[in-house]
Scaffold this active site. Structure first.
Site, mmCIF file in Angstrom:
data_model
loop_
_atom_site.group_PDB
_atom_site.id
_atom_site.type_symbol
_atom_site.label_atom_id
_atom_site.label_comp_id
_atom_site.label_asym_id
_atom_site.label_seq_id
_atom_site.Cartn_x
_atom_site.Cartn_y
_atom_site.Cartn_z
ATOM 1 C CG ASN A 114 -0.153 0.689 2.277
ATOM 2 O OD1 ASN A 114 -0.456 1.965 2.414
ATOM 3 N ND2 ASN A 114 0.171 -0.106 3.404
ATOM 4 C CG PHE A 118 -0.920 9.271 7.306
ATOM 5 C CD1 PHE A 118 -0.881 7.526 7.446
ATOM 6 C CD2 PHE A 118 -0.158 9.774 7.856
ATOM 7 C CE1 PHE A 118 0.126 7.283 8.236
ATOM 8 C CE2 PHE A 118 0.691 9.323 8.608
ATOM 9 C CZ PHE A 118 0.819 7.961 8.954
ATOM 10 C CG ASN A 143 -1.227 4.527 14.353
ATOM 11 O OD1 ASN A 143 -1.084 5.507 13.391
ATOM 12 N ND2 ASN A 143 -0.506 3.530 14.701
ATOM 13 C CB SER A 179 3.315 5.578 7.498
ATOM 14 O OG SER A 179 2.941 5.659 6.153
ATOM 15 C CG ASN A 181 2.938 4.562 1.865
ATOM 16 O OD1 ASN A 181 3.808 4.359 1.091
ATOM 17 N ND2 ASN A 181 2.238 3.546 2.557
ATOM 18 C CB THR A 182 3.545 10.504 5.346
ATOM 19 O OG1 THR A 182 2.162 9.958 5.562
ATOM 20 C CG2 THR A 182 3.411 12.129 5.850
ATOM 21 C CE LYS A 212 2.213 -0.037 13.144
ATOM 22 N NZ LYS A 212 0.877 -0.465 12.523
ATOM 23 C CB THR A 240 7.779 -3.534 12.353
ATOM 24 O OG1 THR A 240 7.268 -4.420 11.471
ATOM 25 C CG2 THR A 240 8.824 -4.024 12.967
ATOM 26 C CG ASN A 241 4.046 1.391 9.852
ATOM 27 O OD1 ASN A 241 3.487 0.902 9.020
ATOM 28 N ND2 ASN A 241 4.069 2.558 10.345
ATOM 29 C CB THR A 313 -1.815 -8.461 5.513
ATOM 30 O OG1 THR A 313 -1.267 -7.108 5.578
ATOM 31 C CG2 THR A 313 -1.582 -9.305 4.255
#
Length: 330
Positions: A114, A118, A143, A179, A181-182, A212, A240-241, A313
């Site tokens: 993914n 966010f 979170n 994350s 993705n940011t 996290k 973990t992430n 998942t």
């Protein structure tokens, strides 16, 4: 039943399939007769309560952040037997996230990639969703993230806003600094920046605060981050992430950018749990997240030093009976 439904769901775009699932679970949580039926189906007679963060968890299995970002279906999800549910990641202001497509199934690898970034309806929306009835015995976490347009230098302000909003509604809060993705977010895991951040946030902490971490930290970076968490008295760590690394994968979608989760993350996350437990000498509670798709995965994470585990998942590939399955041996 899920084995028959999964092929239909997997014909849908992953985000559409997920949205449909959340709508069903939202309905389950809003209609008491349906709530009772679903709760009975997924109930287990095995009791394994855990005392952690000054709270009692009815069992060790939780839902990881990211599944119910905006708190749409958490009451319905509670019917599946979770001991705790972590909603979010939430940002102060609404934001759309990254362009679609941004979620990819790697069926041959039992994995997801993914790059959501966010997507969030914002703090005010989630605050309304969390008010009111709480399923009995459920521990609720939130979170916390930052808006994409927030400079990393002022990220603390976003976290402060969110802590003030959700401290009165959640049992614990998690600071998401991992994350992929940011843009720039993972820089907050660096020891100096992490220390400055936690030093500020600790001043307004009224509920347990967790952090996290990313599985892509080097051993040195992880040790330095853990020393900061210990120094500031952080209540726990989630390991973990998702990972940006790419172990050998068979699925075509492996070429997509973003965070990888699922079975390919199992060994890496378990290694992080082991290292965290060893470095902190068991003094910091660990929630294992990443690659928990079977009873063996959950047991191995707990044996490595985790007090709780979280799934995400695994629900996509194994379905709603996963929690009950994991509880038969944990």
């Amino acid at each position: 039943m899920y084995a028959r439904l999964r092929p239909w769901l997997f014909h849908l775009d992953p985000e559409r399939a997920h949205a449909a699932t959340l709508r069903v679970l939202q309905l389950v949580g809003s209609l008491p007769p349906l709530t009772a039926v679903v709760r009975k189906i997924y109930a287990t007679t095995i009791a394994s309560p855990v005392e952690l963060f000054g709270m009692k968890f009815s069992n060790r299995i939780g839902l990881a952040a990211g599944y119910d970002k905006d708190g749409l279906a958490w009451r319905g999800l509670a019917c599946l037997g979770f001991g705790h549910i972590e909603v979010g990641t939430i940002t102060p202001l609404p934001q759309p996230g990254n362009p679609r497509p941004r979620v990819f199934r790697l069926v041959g690898d039992q994995a997801l990639i993914n790059r959501l970034g966010f997507p969030s309806r914002g703090a005010a929306f989630l605050e309304r969703r969390l008010r009111g009835r709480r399923p009995q015995g459920l521990v609720l976490g939130v979170n916390l993230g930052i808006n994409k347009e927030t400079p990393i230098e002022t990220a603390v302000d976003d976290y402060k806003i969110l802590m003030q909003t959700f401290s009165k509604l959640a049992d614990y809060l998690t600071i998401n600094v991992s994350s992929p993705n940011t843009p720039g977010l993972r820089h907050l895991q660096q020891a100096g920046m992490l220390s400055d951040l936690l030093g500020e946030l600790n001043r307004s902490k009224t509920v347990p605060l967790l952090v996290k971490l990313s599985p892509d930290l080097t051993d040195t970076q992880l040790d330095e981050a853990l020393d900061v968490l210990l120094q500031h008295g952080v209540d726990g760590v989630i390991a973990t992430n998702t990972t940006t690394s790419r172990p050998p994968l068979v699925s075509y979608a492996a070429k997509e950018t973003g965070g990888l989760s699922g079975t390919p993350l199992t060994t890496l996350s378990r290694r992080f749990v082991e290292r965290i437990f060893a470095h902190t000498q068991g003094k910091m509670p660990i929630i294992a997240a990443g690659g928990i798709l079977s009873r063996q995965d959950a047991d191995a994470a707990i044996q490595a030093g985790a007090s709780l585990v979280q799934v995400f998942t695994g629900l996509v590939y194994r379905g709603p009976g996963l929690v009950k399955e994991l509880l038969t041996s944990t």
